[in-house]
Design an enzyme around this catalytic site. Structure first.
Site, PDB file in Angstrom:
ATOM      1  N   HIS A  64       1.272  -3.198  -1.824  1.00  0.00           N
ATOM      2  CA  HIS A  64       1.910  -2.259  -0.480  1.00  0.00           C
ATOM      3  C   HIS A  64       3.429  -2.847  -0.844  1.00  0.00           C
ATOM      4  O   HIS A  64       4.001  -3.375  -0.912  1.00  0.00           O
ATOM      5  CB  HIS A  64       1.384  -2.529   0.788  1.00  0.00           C
ATOM      6  CG  HIS A  64      -0.145  -2.677   1.142  1.00  0.00           C
ATOM      7  ND1 HIS A  64      -0.600  -2.148   2.004  1.00  0.00           N
ATOM      8  CD2 HIS A  64      -0.886  -2.190  -0.138  1.00  0.00           C
ATOM      9  CE1 HIS A  64      -1.772  -2.532   1.979  1.00  0.00           C
ATOM     10  NE2 HIS A  64      -2.111  -2.438   0.506  1.00  0.00           N
ATOM     11  N   GLU A  66       5.025  -1.773   1.592  1.00  0.00           N
ATOM     12  CA  GLU A  66       6.052  -2.991   2.847  1.00  0.00           C
ATOM     13  C   GLU A  66       6.214  -4.445   2.211  1.00  0.00           C
ATOM     14  O   GLU A  66       7.078  -5.238   2.941  1.00  0.00           O
ATOM     15  CB  GLU A  66       5.864  -2.655   3.915  1.00  0.00           C
ATOM     16  CG  GLU A  66       5.214  -0.990   4.480  1.00  0.00           C
ATOM     17  CD  GLU A  66       3.954  -0.307   3.981  1.00  0.00           C
ATOM     18  OE1 GLU A  66       3.951   0.501   4.651  1.00  0.00           O
ATOM     19  OE2 GLU A  66       3.543  -0.293   3.565  1.00  0.00           O
ATOM     20  N   CYS A  94       0.101  -2.131   7.741  1.00  0.00           N
ATOM     21  CA  CYS A  94      -0.980  -2.940   8.208  1.00  0.00           C
ATOM     22  C   CYS A  94      -0.998  -4.159   8.553  1.00  0.00           C
ATOM     23  O   CYS A  94       0.324  -5.134   8.090  1.00  0.00           O
ATOM     24  CB  CYS A  94      -1.721  -2.514   6.428  1.00  0.00           C
ATOM     25  SG  CYS A  94      -1.497  -3.955   5.210  1.00  0.00           S
ATOM     26  N   CYS A  97       0.738  -6.561   5.365  1.00  0.00           N
ATOM     27  CA  CYS A  97       2.558  -5.863   5.817  1.00  0.00           C
ATOM     28  C   CYS A  97       3.678  -6.348   7.056  1.00  0.00           C
ATOM     29  O   CYS A  97       4.836  -7.147   6.591  1.00  0.00           O
ATOM     30  CB  CYS A  97       1.955  -4.201   5.450  1.00  0.00           C
ATOM     31  SG  CYS A  97       1.963  -4.622   4.142  1.00  0.00           S
TER      32      CYS A  97
END
Length: 167
Positions: A64, A66, A94, A97
């Site tokens: 991801h 992030e 999420c 992250c």
């Protein structure tokens, strides 16, 4: 590093940098990745880092934008500097992250698309089985405060996802 003029008003400033994160998400999509983007901005308004999603080429479900950005930032800057920084993300981080942002010592987060709305867009897509868990819930379980603003410009943030996940 990119120097960017900072709008005076905090809301205007957040919208400016959030739209830059949306551009990173669009660039991510154009390069064959999932449409997520994140940028790290210091207190003076300097963009320190940008990060596209890292799912491809290895189908890394933890790639991801992030999480990858926070890993890079944690190594490069450390918690003392990151406490004064803001991460702008095209979508709400999420749980994984958010945990990464917490562990590196990020001070502030601004996001566009909420996890709740992302879940309605993606459904149970095998490449993004979205967790509808607000990042603030993750941060509240910790011992360090992270200021959160979002969702912001959510309709704008949703456009790239509505197109991508429907295909």
């Amino acid at each position: 590093m990119t120097m960017t003029a900072i709008p005076a008003d905090r809301t205007e400033r957040d919208a400016h940098f959030l739209r830059l994160a949306f551009k990173v998400a669009e660039r991510s999509l154009a390069s064959g990745q999932h449409p997520f983007g994140a940028i790290l901005v210091d207190a003076e308004g300097t963009v320190l880092m940008e990060q596209e999603n890292g799912f491809m080429p290895d189908h890394d479900m933890t790639g991801h934008a992030e999480r990858v950005l926070m890993t890079r930032a944690g190594i490069a800057y450390g918690p003392e500097r990151l406490a004064g920084c803001t991460m702008y993300t095209s979508a709400e981080p999420c749980a994984m992250c958010a945990g990464a942002a917490y562990w590196v010592g990020l001070g502030r987060l601004v996001y566009g698309l909420s996890e709740k709305r992302l879940k309605t867009i993606t459904g149970n897509h095998p490449e993004n089985p979205t967790l509808d868990l607000p990042c603030e819930t993750v941060f509240a379980a910790g011992q360090r405060r992270i200021e959160v603003a979002g969702p912001m410009l959510e309709d704008e943030a949703a456009i790239v996802h509505e197109t991508f996940w429907a295909a």
